[in-house]
Design a protein around this motif. Structure first.
Motif, short mmCIF file in Angstrom:
data_model
loop_
_atom_site.label_atom_id
_atom_site.label_comp_id
_atom_site.label_asym_id
_atom_site.label_seq_id
_atom_site.Cartn_x
_atom_site.Cartn_y
_atom_site.Cartn_z
N ARG A 101 0.83 -1.20 0.00
CA ARG A 101 0.00 0.00 0.00
C ARG A 101 0.87 1.25 0.00
O ARG A 101 1.91 1.27 0.66
CB ARG A 101 -0.91 0.00 1.22
CG ARG A 101 -1.91 -1.16 1.20
CD ARG A 101 -2.94 -1.06 2.29
NE ARG A 101 -4.10 -0.31 1.90
CZ ARG A 101 -5.10 -0.80 1.16
NH1 ARG A 101 -5.06 -2.03 0.72
NH2 ARG A 101 -6.13 -0.05 0.86
N GLU A 113 0.80 4.95 1.34
CA GLU A 113 0.08 5.57 2.45
C GLU A 113 0.60 6.98 2.67
O GLU A 113 1.81 7.22 2.61
CB GLU A 113 0.31 4.74 3.72
CG GLU A 113 -0.35 5.27 4.95
CD GLU A 113 -0.12 4.38 6.16
OE1 GLU A 113 -0.15 4.91 7.27
OE2 GLU A 113 0.09 3.16 5.99
N THR A 142 3.76 0.45 2.57
CA THR A 142 3.51 -0.48 3.66
C THR A 142 3.26 -1.87 3.07
O THR A 142 2.32 -2.04 2.29
CB THR A 142 2.27 -0.05 4.47
OG1 THR A 142 2.43 1.30 4.87
CG2 THR A 142 2.09 -0.92 5.69
N GLN A 160 0.15 -4.04 7.35
CA GLN A 160 -0.98 -3.16 7.11
C GLN A 160 -1.98 -3.25 8.24
O GLN A 160 -2.29 -4.32 8.73
CB GLN A 160 -1.66 -3.53 5.78
CG GLN A 160 -0.78 -3.24 4.60
CD GLN A 160 -1.32 -3.80 3.31
OE1 GLN A 160 -2.43 -4.29 3.26
NE2 GLN A 160 -0.52 -3.74 2.28
N THR A 186 -7.33 0.21 6.68
CA THR A 186 -7.31 0.74 5.32
C THR A 186 -8.55 1.59 5.10
O THR A 186 -9.65 1.20 5.49
CB THR A 186 -7.24 -0.37 4.26
OG1 THR A 186 -8.37 -1.22 4.43
CG2 THR A 186 -5.98 -1.18 4.40
N GLY A 231 -2.45 8.79 6.76
CA GLY A 231 -2.90 7.41 6.88
C GLY A 231 -3.78 6.95 5.74
O GLY A 231 -3.98 5.74 5.58
N GLN A 232 -4.31 7.87 4.94
CA GLN A 232 -5.13 7.42 3.81
C GLN A 232 -4.23 6.62 2.86
O GLN A 232 -3.08 6.97 2.63
CB GLN A 232 -5.77 8.59 3.08
CG GLN A 232 -6.76 8.09 2.05
CD GLN A 232 -7.69 9.18 1.55
OE1 GLN A 232 -7.26 10.26 1.23
NE2 GLN A 232 -8.98 8.86 1.50
N ASN A 233 -4.75 5.52 2.35
CA ASN A 233 -3.90 4.63 1.57
C ASN A 233 -4.70 3.86 0.54
O ASN A 233 -5.92 3.75 0.63
CB ASN A 233 -3.16 3.66 2.50
CG ASN A 233 -4.11 2.84 3.33
OD1 ASN A 233 -4.72 1.89 2.84
ND2 ASN A 233 -4.26 3.19 4.61
#
Length: 134
Positions: free
Chosen positions: A72, A74, A96, A101, A104, A116-118
């Motif tokens: 991911r 992030e 990540t 993870q 999500t 933190g948005q991913n």
């Protein structure tokens, strides 16, 4: 022995190489991503959306850091002053791996203002098809 993420390896290589300027890569939508020891930044351009930033982050993660489609990208630091290119604004991302993870985001709207948005690397790269012609 703990496994080292591709991001950590790439950051270490940048430091060892002694490159004063972080390596840059342009995504198909015209945004540049630049790596450094604390993550990698996607440099801002006017009138760009969160999808544009994630497209560039996914492309950089896949092509420069060797990230897998299931890793991911992030947001580590939301849109703000760039550390790589002073005087510009940027969003800082990290990669990540799946085994590390946690939560999500399932938001439909991609924001550059939320740490933190991913998205998975695969999904982020697929966003390039939607953002290329802007």
């Amino acid at each position: 022995m703990p496994r080292t993420s591709p991001f950590v390896l790439a950051a270490a290589l940048c430091l060892v190489a002694g490159a004063g300027q972080a390596e840059r890569q342009m995504a198909s939508n015209g945004l540049y991503a630049a790596g450094d020891a604390s993550g990698f930044e996607v440099l801002s351009l006017p009138n760009r959306t969160g999808a544009d930033y994630f497209c560039a982050a996914g492309t950089f993660a896949r092509e420069r850091l060797g990230a897998r489609a299931t890793d991911r990208v992030e947001i580590a630091r939301p849109l703000g002053p760039s550390r790589v290119d002073p005087g510009r604004r940027a969003v800082t991302f990290v990669v990540t791996p799946p085994e590390r993870q946690g939560f999500t985001f399932r938001d439909v709207v991609l924001s550059t203002k939320r740490t933190g948005q991913n998205r998975t690397v695969g999904h982020a790269v697929s966003l390039c098809n939607q953002t290329r012609d802007r």
